[in-house]
Structures are given as C-alpha cells and as structure tokens.
Scaffold this active site. Sequence first.
Site, PDB file in Angstrom:
ATOM      1  N   LYS A 142      -8.470 -35.190 -11.552  1.00 37.11           N
ATOM      2  CA  LYS A 142      -8.754 -36.799 -11.249  1.00 37.11           C
ATOM      3  C   LYS A 142      -9.961 -36.485 -10.042  1.00 37.11           C
ATOM      4  CE  LYS A 142      -7.532 -40.768  -7.993  1.00 37.11           C
ATOM      5  NZ  LYS A 142      -6.438 -41.188  -7.200  1.00 37.11           N
ATOM      6  N   GLU A 164      -5.748 -25.124  -8.428  1.00 37.44           N
ATOM      7  CA  GLU A 164      -5.179 -24.405  -9.188  1.00 37.44           C
ATOM      8  C   GLU A 164      -6.335 -24.668 -10.879  1.00 37.44           C
ATOM      9  OE1 GLU A 164      -3.651 -26.606  -6.276  1.00 37.44           O
ATOM     10  OE2 GLU A 164      -2.023 -25.671  -6.009  1.00 37.44           O
ATOM     11  N   GLY A 166      -2.743 -40.324  -7.875  1.00 38.98           N
ATOM     12  CA  GLY A 166      -1.845 -38.863  -8.948  1.00 38.98           C
ATOM     13  C   GLY A 166      -1.120 -38.772  -9.654  1.00 38.98           C
ATOM     14  N   ARG A 167       0.274 -39.679  -8.786  1.00 39.01           N
ATOM     15  CA  ARG A 167       1.370 -39.252  -9.254  1.00 39.01           C
ATOM     16  C   ARG A 167       1.835 -40.678  -9.497  1.00 39.01           C
ATOM     17  NH1 ARG A 167       0.658 -39.607  -4.133  1.00 39.01           N
ATOM     18  NH2 ARG A 167       1.973 -40.897  -3.160  1.00 39.01           N
ATOM     19  N   GLU A 171       6.758 -37.712  -2.568  1.00 39.03           N
ATOM     20  CA  GLU A 171       4.957 -37.580  -2.057  1.00 39.03           C
ATOM     21  C   GLU A 171       4.733 -38.928  -1.812  1.00 39.03           C
ATOM     22  OE1 GLU A 171       1.579 -34.669  -3.849  1.00 39.03           O
ATOM     23  OE2 GLU A 171       1.898 -36.784  -5.321  1.00 39.03           O
ATOM     24  N   HIS A 204      28.926 -26.741 -13.753  1.00 44.19           N
ATOM     25  CA  HIS A 204      28.974 -26.063 -14.126  1.00 44.19           C
ATOM     26  C   HIS A 204      28.534 -25.060 -12.986  1.00 44.19           C
ATOM     27  CE1 HIS A 204      31.650 -26.185 -18.006  1.00 44.19           C
ATOM     28  NE2 HIS A 204      30.132 -27.252 -17.995  1.00 44.19           N
ATOM     29  N   LYS A 214      -3.791 -28.056   1.225  1.00 41.28           N
ATOM     30  CA  LYS A 214      -4.591 -27.445   1.021  1.00 41.28           C
ATOM     31  C   LYS A 214      -5.740 -26.964   0.942  1.00 41.28           C
ATOM     32  CE  LYS A 214      -4.860 -30.976  -3.280  1.00 41.28           C
ATOM     33  NZ  LYS A 214      -5.001 -32.307  -3.880  1.00 41.28           N
TER      34      LYS A 214
HETATM   35  O1  LIG Z   1      -5.915 -34.561 -10.443  1.00 43.11           O
HETATM   36  P1  LIG Z   1      -6.269 -33.813  -8.846  1.00 43.11           P
HETATM   37  O2  LIG Z   1      -7.311 -34.294  -8.199  1.00 43.11           O
HETATM   38  O3  LIG Z   1      -6.563 -32.637  -9.586  1.00 43.11           O
HETATM   39  O4  LIG Z   1      -5.568 -33.869  -8.210  1.00 43.11           O
HETATM   40  C1  LIG Z   1      -3.414 -33.145  -8.314  1.00 43.11           C
HETATM   41  C2  LIG Z   1      -2.689 -33.278  -7.396  1.00 43.11           C
HETATM   42  O5  LIG Z   1      -2.988 -33.073  -6.430  1.00 43.11           O
HETATM   43  C3  LIG Z   1      -2.423 -33.925  -5.515  1.00 43.11           C
HETATM   44  O6  LIG Z   1      -2.843 -35.305  -5.366  1.00 43.11           O
HETATM   45  C4  LIG Z   1      -1.273 -33.463  -4.099  1.00 43.11           C
HETATM   46  O7  LIG Z   1      -0.375 -32.200  -4.769  1.00 43.11           O
HETATM   47  C5  LIG Z   1      -1.195 -35.231  -6.143  1.00 43.11           C
HETATM   48  O8  LIG Z   1      -1.085 -36.364  -6.444  1.00 43.11           O
HETATM   49  C6  LIG Z   1      -1.793 -35.119  -7.503  1.00 43.11           C
HETATM   50  O9  LIG Z   1      -1.543 -35.351  -8.413  1.00 43.11           O
END
Ligand SMILES: O=P(O)(O)OC[C@H]1O[C@](O)(CO)[C@@H](O)[C@@H]1O
Length: 547
Positions: free
Chosen positions: A206, A212, A267-268, A353, A384, A512
Amino acid sequence: MTALTDTPTWQTLASLADDVKQQHMRDWFASDTSRASKYQQTACGIELDYSKNLITDDVLKALFTLADESQVAQKRDAMFKGDIINHTEQRAVLHTALRNFSGEPVYVNGQDVMPEVLACQDKIKDFVASIHSGERKGYTGKALKQIVSIGIGGSFLGPKIMSEALKPYWFGGVKVHFVANVDGCHIHDVLSNLDHEETLVVMSSKSFSTQETLQNTLTAKEWFLKAGGTQQDIAKHFIAVSSNIKAATDFGMAEENIFPMWDWVGGRYSLWSAIGLPIALTLGYDNYRQLLEGAFEMDQHFQTAPAEQNLPMLTALLGVWYINFFGAQSHVLLPYYHYLRGFPAYVQQLDMESNGKNISGDTTQVDYATGPIIWGSEGTNGQHSFHQLIHQGTLLIPADFMLPLNVPNQDNTHHSMLASNCFGQTQALMQGKTFDECYADLEGKGLEEAERVKLATHKTMPGNKPSNTLLFEKMDPKTLGSLVAMYEHKVFVQGAIWGVNSFDQWGVELGKELGNQVLDKIVNTDAPLSFDGSTNALIARFRQANS
Ligand SMILES: O=P(O)(O)OC[C@H]1O[C@](O)(CO)[C@@H](O)[C@@H]1O
C-alpha cells in the site's frame, strides 16, 4: 474505574461469572436436552454450535445489553457509511466497500468510492484473463506462468492463506509463489527455481515503502536484469498494487500495470482490494469474486440480523465474556481441514494488530483486558502436542473448532476420522473426566490403593473448557469469504466494546522506525553507537561477525 467497568451491566456480568464458575457444563447438558439446539445459529453457510460455552440465558442477555450500551450497532453503521472512525489517522474504514454488491454508493468525504472500486475489479478481471489465456507475454514472447507475489503483513497473509485454503479451486495454468520475509533465504529459494522469461512479479505494498517488500522487489529486479532482461523489459514483468503510484513508476513499472489502493483500506483488511490479485491469479476471477460475495453476504448479516442470531456479535461477546470475566488471555483456532491450516495466522494479524491496544476513546488508559493472543494450527496435529495444556493446564483457553462436512477427493475413512477427532475434542473439553470415573476405570488393574488414587488424580480432567464448533457444507470461495468477514466483524465488535481504535497500529510503526535506525548503524560501521547498552552490544557483535 473507567466508564465501562463502572457500569451496572459490567458488575452484573462479573457476578454472573462468579456464579457460573461454580457450575459445570456437563450438568447443564444433562439437565437440558434442548441446550444444543438452543445455542446454535446458521448464517452464510456457517453453522455455529456455541452450546459448549460457559453461558446461560442470563449471561447472554447481559452480554447483549453490554453491546447495546457500548453502541456497537451505531459504531457498525458509522463504519459502513464511511465515517472517519480511524480517528488517530483520520481515515474512514471501508474494506466493506470493496465487496459491496448492493449497487448503493459509499461516500468518503462526500465522494462515492464505488466507481473506482468497480473499475479496479474490472481491471483485475481483465488482467487475470490476459495471464490465464497466455495473451500477456514476457519480453521474449513466453507466457507468464510463474507469479512471484511480494508483500508482507496484510499484503501477504490474506493472499497466501486464502489461496492455500482454496486449493481445490486453483486454475492449473499458473503457479503463484509468495515471498514476505526480508530474510534473503526466502526470495533466493523462490527465484532460484524460476525462468525469468516466464516470471511475473506482483509487488503488493500500500505504501510502497515497507522495507521487506522494497528489498525483496529490488532483489527480484537484480535477478531479472542479471538473467538477461533490460530496464525496459521491467514493465512487462513487474506490476504493483499500491497507493503510491509515483514510487511504483519510478521503480520502472508501467502506470497501466499499477493497481490502486486507498487509504481507507487497512493492510489487514486489504485482501478484498487489488491486494487480492494473487488470489484471483491462483483461482481465476470468478472464484475470486465468489470470495468477495461471501464477505458481502456476511456484511449484510452483520448489519441486519438481531444480536441473538448474529454470528459476529455472538462470537465477539463470548470472547469478551472469557477475556474480561474469566481472565482468558488467549483464543485458539483449530481448523480441521488441511487447506485451512494457515487460518489461525491470518486471524492472528487481524485480531492482534487491531485490538492489541490499551487506550480507549481519546486518552483513557483501560483498566480491563483487551485483545487476546490468537494462535492455533490444523487438527488433528495439535491434539498430539498443545491440546494437553488446553485439557489439563491451568489456563482457560476458549477454542474455535472448524470443520467442512465435505472435502475434495473425499475419502470417507480419513474424513470420518478427522470429524470424530474434532467432535471428540470438543466433547472431552466440555465434559472432562471425573476422579470417580478415572478411579472406576482402574478397577481390576492390580494396582495398590495409593497407586490407584494417584493415577486417578492425574487422569482427572476438569472439563468445563469452552469451545465453539463451526461447520461448513464445504470450504468453497463463498463460504471462506463469509468466514473471514465474520472474524473481521467479531474483532470490530470487541474493539467497539473496549473503545479501542481497531484500525491503527502504532506499535508496529515504532518497530519499523527503530529497525531503520539500527540498520543505519549496522551499515555505517564507523558510526558511533548511541542506543542502550544491550542494543549497542548486539550491533557491535554483528558488525564484528560481518567485518
Ligand atoms: O502494504 P504495506 O504498506 O507494505 O504494509 C504492509 C503491512 O505493514 C503493516 O502496516 C504493519 O505491519 C500492516 O498493517 C500492513 O499490512
């Protein structure tokens, strides 16, 4: 005390809990043969049996009052109509608009967002068709059969876990690989087996700024260029889902290959947006659309069904009951279906979250527990290992058991065993096994009296452990959409009762920020270290090992 814990309803619930703790579900089932049928509800292809919970009619009544007094319905309506309910980021919360098939407009700051949403769905549909038909090709003319989906958090878990859950519905012509972690092992493992000429990279972010995802995409780009592609060819092999169009075009992506995102989608909660493109590529557009339709059906159920019949309401209130009045700190999800094995990890982000917060309203520090730890894994595997603690440990861990009644490639022997384990576990958790029953079982085993008493004591199972059982005719795209939306709304209801903002994530943002500061010190090996002693020592050790 806060306004919430001070209310007569909260006090009533506390005293009902004291009373219920003296009783046993085993006795309730024995004295009321209608209990199972009384405490069950079906909606949107989900059959919820909640009879094995520590509840009575009085408890439910008080919980419904709590929901009323917390204005859950009013808050729900505010979300659906696009009010700025994410008040710390000044954003609307409208993942529901992404699956709104009502034909009605949805306004954000006076502007109807539905035309953009529908245009994006059309774009996904066309794009998927062009990949599946082989019409869209790579720079050497090969069809794009390998899709590498790069994203993290909500830009990863939804696409990966929903695709996995719907394996029986996969379109066979393409293979989608998911990469999230910045640990280079992952992207290396994925790319090393691929032919760059038939690879399409979908970068899902987004913000287009998540460390990452950016790094993994850069690594994929280097790999592509090293393998023979040129900067100009990038446009054919790299696409993005992002609200940051400039950053994506600067990267080399063609503007027409950028799928939009909006700041009113968290995001979630984003799998319903173009973040779900990898799902559509995996399943085909029609199945993907079914997923959205299932969620839409649950949205309507959530908005219209009375609380007593409302699945998100019921499951949320049961959660509040255990978290706030029984001290439960976690909630376990147990899908008895291999393809749904990732579901606990999905709900983990969604719930933790969202409701891992300690401020209610504007500035009030809560004096009650909020979001629980969500965990779990597929049944029967957990039986188990960790089920032992749920049965006989000292913690109360409410459980959601899930089972599709029909599975693909049905083998009745396997499926009957799976179902029997699922039902047997809920039964064992509920009824337990008394000392007297265990003692009687040891009759005639040749044990000394002291040994018999000791063994019976250890074998005694307290029972009275709550669980829900969710049955589905089958785990098809529509039912899965409804199931995910049910948990989304469950989390919403709990957040509304606790008064937290379920839609920001400042804790994650701090992580972050600090991670980037530390990276700077790791990369600039001469920079003086100015953190706390422990962090400085860890960085120094890393520098030494990598010098
Ligand atoms: O889509 P982006 O901006 O890379 O964010 C990735 C993820 O980072 C977060 O903001 C926090 O980990 C999540 O809510 C989101 O899904």
